[in-house]
Enzyme design. Structure first.
Site, PDB file in Angstrom:
ATOM      1  CB  SER A   1      -0.894   0.007   1.248  1.00 54.78           C
ATOM      2  OG  SER A   1      -1.576   1.242   1.381  1.00 54.78           O
TER       3      SER A   1
ATOM      4  CE1 TYR B   1      -4.556  -1.973   4.660  1.00 51.80           C
ATOM      5  CE2 TYR B   1      -3.394   0.065   4.202  1.00 51.80           C
ATOM      6  CZ  TYR B   1      -4.028  -1.075   3.753  1.00 51.80           C
ATOM      7  OH  TYR B   1      -4.128  -1.313   2.397  1.00 51.80           O
TER       8      TYR B   1
END
Length: 297
Positions: free
Chosen positions: A152, A165
């Site tokens: 990501s 995350y």
């Protein structure tokens, strides 16, 4: 991808389904896995279902490629070993592994519990390791292969309310680089894709919309401007197919000498210069002009 066998985790919908269809269109046979049950500790949105997984299999099969869908929790080593054993039994090989699964938690640090943190880190970092470990021996025996992690942009820049995350996805890049170093001698290439905002349920759910728009009650239309402000290109978000094209390249022989790379597919998110994004500055300028015009009249 003719003659290749591709294993995709998190393949029931979203980027995973798009990956399956894109690689099948190029001639690959596909195996998709997904947990197909809720992960209540973290998710503000509905996870994929068994029906979603069946639909991915149906769509790939329409392309005249072999496809099987397996319900499996990537956090469980025994389940992932069983998946790999079944793939080898039915197809004889695994040429490409797309470690695509993941979960998101959008909460400030002081609202996260230990269970929430542990679930995100286990799902997004430990589970990728458990997915890749049983595949490696078969790739070594087969003379090589391609492993592609879905990381990501959160691994390379900062976002609010994404501490678990971001930490896990940053760890994925470390795992990718370490495996690229260890496995290069076996002609196994290991890379990662870094998606920016992408139109999947992980982004397009009410909790994330409200985070972007200052909700509650925000809409997708409300979200477009603040989401576009995260990118250089004039788009609010990517489509899953944009990530699938990157996966196709990294998985193919066209990328045969590329390994250890973290490839952003992010509309320019990581290239944003410091300061107020251009689109936001333009909007602020417009508002300031309107305010002056109103005051002078």
């Amino acid at each position: 991808m003719d003659g290749k066998v591709v294993l995709i985790t998190g393949g029931a919908r979203g980027q995973g389904r798009s990956h399956a269809l894109t690689l099948a269109e190029e001639g690959a046979d596909i195996v998709v896995t997904d947990i197909c049950e809720p992960v209540p500790e973290v998710l503000p949105y509905q996870t994929a279902t068994s029906e979603d997984l069946d639909e991915t299999v149906r769509l790939v099969s329409k392309l005249d490629r072999r496809c099987i869908g397996l319900k499996a929790d990537a956090r469980d080593s025994e389940q992932m070993q069983a998946v790999v054993d079944q793939v080898i039994a039915e197809f004889g090989r695994i040429d490409v592994l797309s470690v695509n699964h993941g979960v998101a938690l959008n909460l400030p640090w002081d609202k996260q519990t230990d269970a929430m943190w542990d679930t995100v880190v286990e799902s997004n970092l430990s589970a990728p390791w458990r997915a890749v470990r049983p595949v490696i021996p078969h790739m070594i025996a087969n003379g090589g292969g391609s492993i592609v992690f879905t990381a990501s942009t959160a691994a390379m820049t900062t976002y609010p309310s994404l501490s678990a995350y971001s930490a896990a996805k940053t760890g994925v890049l470390g795992l990718m680089r370490s495996l690229a170093t260890e496995l290069a001698q076996h002609w196994i290439r290991v890379n990662a894709i870094l998606p920016g905002n992408t139109a999947t349920p992980m982004l397009h759910n009410q909790a994330v919309i409200d985070m972007f728009t200052g909700g509650p009650g925000g809409t997708l239309d409300d979200m477009e401007f603040p989401s576009q402000a995260t990118m250089l290109l004039p788009i609010p978000w990517l489509q899953p197919e944009d990530l699938s094209k990157a996966l196709l390249f990294l998985a193919s022989d066209d990328a045969r000498y590329i390994t250890g790379v973290a490839l952003p597919v992010d509309g320019g998110t990581l290239a944003q210069p410091a300061g107020i994004p251009q689109i936001a500055a333009e909007r602020l300028g417009e508002l300031q002009y309107q305010l002056r015009t109103t005051q002078s009249s």
